[in-house]
Design a protein around this motif. Sequence first.
Motif, PDB file in Angstrom:
ATOM      1  N   LEU A   1       0.775  -1.065  -0.090  1.00 39.38           N
ATOM      2  CA  LEU A   1      -0.112  -0.012  -0.099  1.00 39.38           C
ATOM      3  C   LEU A   1       0.698   1.224  -0.163  1.00 39.38           C
ATOM      4  O   LEU A   1       1.779   1.283   0.716  1.00 39.38           O
ATOM      5  CB  LEU A   1      -0.811   0.143   1.192  1.00 39.38           C
ATOM      6  CG  LEU A   1      -1.709   1.266   1.455  1.00 39.38           C
ATOM      7  CD1 LEU A   1      -2.943   1.163   0.222  1.00 39.38           C
ATOM      8  CD2 LEU A   1      -2.578   1.218   2.878  1.00 39.38           C
ATOM      9  N   VAL A   2       0.759   2.042  -0.900  1.00 41.60           N
ATOM     10  CA  VAL A   2       1.596   3.562  -1.072  1.00 41.60           C
ATOM     11  C   VAL A   2       0.804   4.459  -1.135  1.00 41.60           C
ATOM     12  O   VAL A   2      -0.261   4.605  -1.914  1.00 41.60           O
ATOM     13  CB  VAL A   2       2.473   3.296  -2.250  1.00 41.60           C
ATOM     14  CG1 VAL A   2       3.442   2.185  -2.125  1.00 41.60           C
ATOM     15  CG2 VAL A   2       1.791   3.026  -3.518  1.00 41.60           C
ATOM     16  N   GLY A   3       1.359   5.411  -0.596  1.00 41.24           N
ATOM     17  CA  GLY A   3       0.532   6.898  -0.640  1.00 41.24           C
ATOM     18  C   GLY A   3       1.843   7.861  -1.173  1.00 41.24           C
ATOM     19  O   GLY A   3       2.743   7.562  -1.403  1.00 41.24           O
ATOM     20  N   GLY A   4       1.217   9.322  -1.540  1.00 40.43           N
ATOM     21  CA  GLY A   4       2.338  10.081  -1.857  1.00 40.43           C
ATOM     22  C   GLY A   4       3.114  10.804  -0.510  1.00 40.43           C
ATOM     23  O   GLY A   4       2.896  10.261   0.482  1.00 40.43           O
ATOM     24  N   ASP A   5       3.781  11.789  -1.041  1.00 43.79           N
ATOM     25  CA  ASP A   5       4.800  12.257   0.166  1.00 43.79           C
ATOM     26  C   ASP A   5       4.040  12.872   1.348  1.00 43.79           C
ATOM     27  O   ASP A   5       4.638  13.198   2.604  1.00 43.79           O
ATOM     28  CB  ASP A   5       5.679  13.372  -0.471  1.00 43.79           C
ATOM     29  CG  ASP A   5       4.984  14.624  -0.952  1.00 43.79           C
ATOM     30  OD1 ASP A   5       3.979  14.515  -0.741  1.00 43.79           O
ATOM     31  OD2 ASP A   5       5.835  15.377  -1.446  1.00 43.79           O
TER      32      ASP A   5
ATOM     33  N   PRO B   1       1.871   7.301  11.235  1.00 36.64           N
ATOM     34  CA  PRO B   1       1.851   5.986  11.960  1.00 36.64           C
ATOM     35  C   PRO B   1       2.191   5.103  11.034  1.00 36.64           C
ATOM     36  O   PRO B   1       2.117   4.727   9.914  1.00 36.64           O
ATOM     37  CB  PRO B   1       0.547   5.910  12.539  1.00 36.64           C
ATOM     38  CG  PRO B   1      -0.157   7.262  12.507  1.00 36.64           C
ATOM     39  CD  PRO B   1       0.615   7.967  11.333  1.00 36.64           C
ATOM     40  N   HIS B   2       3.149   4.127  11.573  1.00 34.06           N
ATOM     41  CA  HIS B   2       3.794   2.917  10.752  1.00 34.06           C
ATOM     42  C   HIS B   2       2.820   1.959  10.605  1.00 34.06           C
ATOM     43  O   HIS B   2       2.855   1.276   9.598  1.00 34.06           O
ATOM     44  CB  HIS B   2       4.941   2.004  11.770  1.00 34.06           C
ATOM     45  CG  HIS B   2       6.305   2.942  11.831  1.00 34.06           C
ATOM     46  ND1 HIS B   2       6.847   3.237  10.895  1.00 34.06           N
ATOM     47  CD2 HIS B   2       6.702   3.462  12.957  1.00 34.06           C
ATOM     48  CE1 HIS B   2       7.980   3.899  11.172  1.00 34.06           C
ATOM     49  NE2 HIS B   2       7.681   4.248  12.515  1.00 34.06           N
ATOM     50  N   ASN B   3       1.613   1.928  11.360  1.00 34.71           N
ATOM     51  CA  ASN B   3       0.829   0.837  10.943  1.00 34.71           C
ATOM     52  C   ASN B   3      -0.603   1.485  10.671  1.00 34.71           C
ATOM     53  O   ASN B   3      -1.181   1.977  11.808  1.00 34.71           O
ATOM     54  CB  ASN B   3       0.616  -0.164  12.167  1.00 34.71           C
ATOM     55  CG  ASN B   3       1.804  -1.119  11.840  1.00 34.71           C
ATOM     56  OD1 ASN B   3       1.953  -2.131  10.756  1.00 34.71           O
ATOM     57  ND2 ASN B   3       2.692  -1.159  12.621  1.00 34.71           N
ATOM     58  N   ILE B   4      -1.258   1.433   9.559  1.00 35.61           N
ATOM     59  CA  ILE B   4      -2.505   2.303   9.665  1.00 35.61           C
ATOM     60  C   ILE B   4      -3.751   1.194  10.271  1.00 35.61           C
ATOM     61  O   ILE B   4      -3.640   0.139   9.824  1.00 35.61           O
ATOM     62  CB  ILE B   4      -2.766   2.623   8.217  1.00 35.61           C
ATOM     63  CG1 ILE B   4      -4.075   3.619   8.137  1.00 35.61           C
ATOM     64  CG2 ILE B   4      -2.961   1.478   7.186  1.00 35.61           C
ATOM     65  CD1 ILE B   4      -4.177   4.435   6.847  1.00 35.61           C
TER      66      ILE B   4
ATOM     67  N   PHE C   1      -7.717   2.788   6.782  1.00 33.10           N
ATOM     68  CA  PHE C   1      -7.763   2.508   5.798  1.00 33.10           C
ATOM     69  C   PHE C   1      -9.015   2.526   5.027  1.00 33.10           C
ATOM     70  O   PHE C   1      -8.928   2.943   3.918  1.00 33.10           O
ATOM     71  CB  PHE C   1      -7.417   0.807   5.661  1.00 33.10           C
ATOM     72  CG  PHE C   1      -7.297   0.269   4.288  1.00 33.10           C
ATOM     73  CD1 PHE C   1      -5.914   0.057   3.853  1.00 33.10           C
ATOM     74  CD2 PHE C   1      -8.586  -0.096   3.682  1.00 33.10           C
ATOM     75  CE1 PHE C   1      -5.715  -0.666   2.690  1.00 33.10           C
ATOM     76  CE2 PHE C   1      -8.276  -0.620   2.166  1.00 33.10           C
ATOM     77  CZ  PHE C   1      -6.786  -1.063   1.890  1.00 33.10           C
ATOM     78  N   GLU C   2     -10.116   2.403   5.601  1.00 30.89           N
ATOM     79  CA  GLU C   2     -11.405   2.572   5.180  1.00 30.89           C
ATOM     80  C   GLU C   2     -11.596   4.047   4.674  1.00 30.89           C
ATOM     81  O   GLU C   2     -12.758   4.221   3.992  1.00 30.89           O
ATOM     82  CB  GLU C   2     -12.707   1.944   6.022  1.00 30.89           C
ATOM     83  CG  GLU C   2     -12.494   0.333   6.266  1.00 30.89           C
ATOM     84  CD  GLU C   2     -13.494  -0.166   7.057  1.00 30.89           C
ATOM     85  OE1 GLU C   2     -13.757  -1.076   6.783  1.00 30.89           O
ATOM     86  OE2 GLU C   2     -14.016   0.661   7.852  1.00 30.89           O
ATOM     87  N   ARG C   3     -10.811   5.012   5.121  1.00 29.59           N
ATOM     88  CA  ARG C   3     -11.182   6.560   4.962  1.00 29.59           C
ATOM     89  C   ARG C   3     -10.289   6.805   3.744  1.00 29.59           C
ATOM     90  O   ARG C   3     -10.201   8.019   3.160  1.00 29.59           O
ATOM     91  CB  ARG C   3     -10.889   7.188   6.093  1.00 29.59           C
ATOM     92  CG  ARG C   3     -11.768   7.162   7.549  1.00 29.59           C
ATOM     93  CD  ARG C   3     -11.477   8.045   8.442  1.00 29.59           C
ATOM     94  NE  ARG C   3     -12.303   7.806   9.464  1.00 29.59           N
ATOM     95  CZ  ARG C   3     -12.223   8.243  10.863  1.00 29.59           C
ATOM     96  NH1 ARG C   3     -10.865   8.967  11.181  1.00 29.59           N
ATOM     97  NH2 ARG C   3     -13.205   8.091  11.816  1.00 29.59           N
TER      98      ARG C   3
ATOM     99  N   LYS D   1       2.148   0.734   5.939  1.00 35.04           N
ATOM    100  CA  LYS D   1       2.112  -0.511   6.554  1.00 35.04           C
ATOM    101  C   LYS D   1       0.349  -0.443   7.001  1.00 35.04           C
ATOM    102  O   LYS D   1      -0.018   0.255   7.702  1.00 35.04           O
ATOM    103  CB  LYS D   1       2.922  -0.572   7.578  1.00 35.04           C
ATOM    104  CG  LYS D   1       4.184  -0.436   7.137  1.00 35.04           C
ATOM    105  CD  LYS D   1       5.320  -0.845   8.348  1.00 35.04           C
ATOM    106  CE  LYS D   1       6.886  -0.872   7.500  1.00 35.04           C
ATOM    107  NZ  LYS D   1       7.945  -1.181   8.849  1.00 35.04           N
ATOM    108  N   ALA D   2       0.015  -1.797   6.756  1.00 37.67           N
ATOM    109  CA  ALA D   2      -1.382  -2.357   6.967  1.00 37.67           C
ATOM    110  C   ALA D   2      -1.421  -3.772   7.503  1.00 37.67           C
ATOM    111  O   ALA D   2      -0.338  -4.685   6.690  1.00 37.67           O
ATOM    112  CB  ALA D   2      -2.310  -1.842   6.049  1.00 37.67           C
TER     113      ALA D   2
END
Length: 307
Positions: free
Chosen positions: A168-172, A178-181, A186-188, A258-259
């Motif tokens: 799972l990746v996002g932008g900058d 947080p290290h673990n979403i 995630f659902e948002r 991270k998830a």
Amino acid sequence: MNYTLHQLEIFSKVAELKSVTKASEALYLTQPAVSIQLKKFQEQFNMPLFEIVGRKLYITEFGDEIAQAAKRILDEVQAMNYKSKSYHGQLAGKLKIAIVSTAKYAMPYLLSDFIHQHKDVDLIMDVTNKATVVKSLENNEVDFAMVSTRPKNLSIERIELMKNKLFLVGGDEYTGKPHNIPRYGFERLPLIFREHGSATRLAMEQYIAKHELSVYKKMELTSNEAIKQAVIAGLGVSIMPLIGIKNSLNMFELQIIKAKGLPIETTWNLIWLKSKNLSLVAKAFINHIQENKEAIIKEHFGWLEDY
């Protein structure tokens, strides 16, 4: 009639691309040169091969029949050339491969030494989504396919290549988050998907279903490169194969989020039909991959183990 192979090649390409301009580009000729030869070829027939309506070129029914005959002639000539070279001990022929779009980051490295060693092997490689790749293999249109998810409805042989990891990746904007979403986090997230028929899309949907997640907002794009740029621009997040985002991660344009249950791990495979009557070129390529895959993967993709 006194047409040449060169004229047959030009008309065949014009008929295929429906454009003199595109045919000239494909054949590395000037547009006037193509137009002159096309005119000379047309003059040898009493019926029109094509017509111009507005600015578009249309092949007539008669022209389509001539184009099909031209292709058969050109294929036979090419086969004669391959046979001549093979008779003199050279490996010659076509190697046809269909690969899923993410595999474009790996297959060139698996091909490079083989193509350089065998100058008379012509490569035809189609880069598309998984559904189209499997269809090409099933219809015997290609020698090999490179996929991360093996088709269940086909009887195939395979060579296992290397691991394929999806994160799972996002932008900058996700830097320092947080290290673990958590699940509710995630659902948002606005999610960006590949199109239907893509193996990446399937992996993403299976992950969401397995963890019983709901989707807040969904977008769909038709290539991993387009998704990568959309994520970098902040349109949303996506589950993407690691192999295609190395540079963006190094430049901090993308961040791994991270998830639970991630990364997803699959395996890249080179596959072919068990019933396929393999050519000498295809057999030689199999031997090349079996003998060299570990060294190629270690040299070019050893970095994958760092994630």
